[in-house]
Design an enzyme around this catalytic site. Structure first.
Site, PDB file in Angstrom:
ATOM      1  N   LEU A  49       0.411  -0.964  -0.040  1.00  0.00           N
ATOM      2  CA  LEU A  49       0.164  -0.174   0.082  1.00  0.00           C
ATOM      3  C   LEU A  49       0.978   1.421  -0.175  1.00  0.00           C
ATOM      4  O   LEU A  49       2.023   0.842   0.322  1.00  0.00           O
ATOM      5  CB  LEU A  49      -0.621   0.058   0.954  1.00  0.00           C
ATOM      6  CG  LEU A  49      -2.175  -0.883   1.332  1.00  0.00           C
ATOM      7  CD1 LEU A  49      -3.501  -0.595   2.744  1.00  0.00           C
ATOM      8  CD2 LEU A  49      -3.320   0.002   0.036  1.00  0.00           C
ATOM      9  N   ASP A  50       0.402   2.082  -0.713  1.00  0.00           N
ATOM     10  CA  ASP A  50       1.318   3.891  -0.913  1.00  0.00           C
ATOM     11  C   ASP A  50       1.726   4.287   0.230  1.00  0.00           C
ATOM     12  O   ASP A  50       0.451   3.973   0.996  1.00  0.00           O
ATOM     13  CB  ASP A  50       0.571   4.554  -1.751  1.00  0.00           C
ATOM     14  CG  ASP A  50       0.909   4.159  -3.281  1.00  0.00           C
ATOM     15  OD1 ASP A  50       1.811   3.496  -3.232  1.00  0.00           O
ATOM     16  OD2 ASP A  50       0.132   4.705  -3.981  1.00  0.00           O
ATOM     17  N   PRO A  51       2.804   5.283   1.264  1.00  0.00           N
ATOM     18  CA  PRO A  51       2.477   5.047   2.566  1.00  0.00           C
ATOM     19  C   PRO A  51       1.135   6.379   3.020  1.00  0.00           C
ATOM     20  O   PRO A  51       0.530   6.478   3.716  1.00  0.00           O
ATOM     21  CB  PRO A  51       3.732   5.825   2.342  1.00  0.00           C
ATOM     22  CG  PRO A  51       4.441   5.432   1.025  1.00  0.00           C
ATOM     23  CD  PRO A  51       3.673   4.930   0.029  1.00  0.00           C
ATOM     24  N   ARG A 183      -4.091   5.032  -8.085  1.00  0.00           N
ATOM     25  CA  ARG A 183      -3.866   6.810  -8.647  1.00  0.00           C
ATOM     26  C   ARG A 183      -3.682   7.299  -9.543  1.00  0.00           C
ATOM     27  O   ARG A 183      -4.733   8.273 -10.109  1.00  0.00           O
ATOM     28  CB  ARG A 183      -2.765   6.856  -8.429  1.00  0.00           C
ATOM     29  CG  ARG A 183      -2.398   7.049  -6.197  1.00  0.00           C
ATOM     30  CD  ARG A 183      -1.163   7.509  -6.607  1.00  0.00           C
ATOM     31  NE  ARG A 183      -0.200   5.943  -6.525  1.00  0.00           N
ATOM     32  CZ  ARG A 183       1.066   6.145  -6.805  1.00  0.00           C
ATOM     33  NH1 ARG A 183       1.635   7.114  -7.879  1.00  0.00           N
ATOM     34  NH2 ARG A 183       1.307   4.561  -6.839  1.00  0.00           N
TER      35      ARG A 183
END
Length: 314
Positions: A49-51, A183
């Site tokens: 998961l992206d930060p 995104r």
């Protein structure tokens, strides 16, 4: 999320920690912290998961790591807030603003655009991603100011649901196939609306058959007494619930664990109707033995096996 440098004795830990990852923490840092807190010998995650994103990050320990690929391949569900009118170089809140446009969008326009992105679509992966080119992740090129050509890849958007719209924030619920970048989806929706967009928030709420409501935070793990932490893990077979179950006698279980193909047609075994992957248990104690492939004529071929020197009950 720095871990304490105190040396800890590592022990065999088997199971799946359903972690509710918080914003600002990388998936790898979350894994390292959880592994240290559980004193685990072996651990791995099931897709990052992206930060800036939050939500469900299943962490696999011990024997569960053998089945992590199943979650990498699983469908995932997200709740996301798309900020219309502003594009950033990363497609999310962590990037630099590239362009700002006025937002004058109606619900009807949103519905028409969302319809274009449901089902099988082609998606260009973002430059700020971990996909590799010549051994380097794309985000390293992006940070150096280099933009590379990327081929569009097929992904499937099973569900793209309007939740709320309070301009300029559009909240959506997305269920998608592996390899989908939310995104990029947010950016593409903004482009189709003519105003551009980036993700303001992203939360993963489901991975395969695992749900966020069963997840705990790192803070909750820390607050649990050290000796009781492993009890917070879901069993190894929590990763395998989409496969039919098959139960073997003591003798058949022994042969299965030795890698032997089994002809179950003449054995007193209840065999699932459909061929394909199954999760296999020893009937006497309901211990998980691994996964197998059920083939024509009720032939069971071992696939991934639980180590016989580990006690991993279902």
């Amino acid at each position: 999320m720095a871990t304490n440098h105190i040396k800890k004795k590592r022990v065999p830990v088997h199971g799946v920690l359903l972690l509710d990852k918080q914003v600002g923490v990388s998936s790898n840092d979350a894994l390292i912290k959880a592994k240290w807190l559980l004193s685990a010998l072996k651990a791995g995650h099931t897709g990052t998961l992206d930060p800036f994103a939050t939500g469900l990050l299943p962490l696999c320990f011990g024997e569960a790591t053998k089945f992590a690929q199943d979650l990498l391949d699983a469908d995932k569900t997200y709740e996301t807030v798309v900020h219309l009118g502003i594009t950033t170089n990363t497609g999310d809140t962590e990037g630099e603003v590239l362009e700002t446009k006025p937002v004058d969008i109606t619900r009807e326009q949103i519905d028409a655009v969302l319809a274009q992105f449901r089902g099988d679509i082609m998606q260009v992966p973002p430059m700020y991603s971990a996909l590799k080119r010549d051994g380097k992740p794309l985000y390293e090129y992006a940070r150096a100011g280099i933009t590379l050509e990327r081929e569009a890849r097929p992904v499937t958007i099973h569900l793209l649901e309007f939740v709320t719209y309070q301009a300029p924030f559009l909240t959506l619920r997305v269920q998608c196939s592996k390899g989908t970048y939310i995104r990029a989806l947010g950016e593409d929706i903004g482009a189709a609306l003519g105003c551009g967009a980036h993700l303001n928030a992203l939360r993963r709420v489901q991975v395969g058959d695992l749900f966020i409501d069963r997840a705990i935070t790192i803070e909750q793990l820390i607050a649990t007494e050290e000796g009781a932490r492993s009890a917070l893990l879901a069993p190894v077979d929590a990763l395998l619930t989409s496969f039919p179950a098959l139960y073997l006698s003591e003798e058949l279980a022994r042969r299965f664990l030795h890698g032997q193909r089994l002809a179950l047609g003449k054995e007193n075994v209840v065999v699932p109707e459909q061929e394909g992957r199954v999760r296999v248990y020893r009937d006497a104690d309901k211990a998980l033995l691994g996964t197998g492939l059920l083939q024509e004529y009720s032939i069971l071929a071992p696939e991934r096996l639980i180590s016989t020197n580990q006690n991993v009950p279902a």
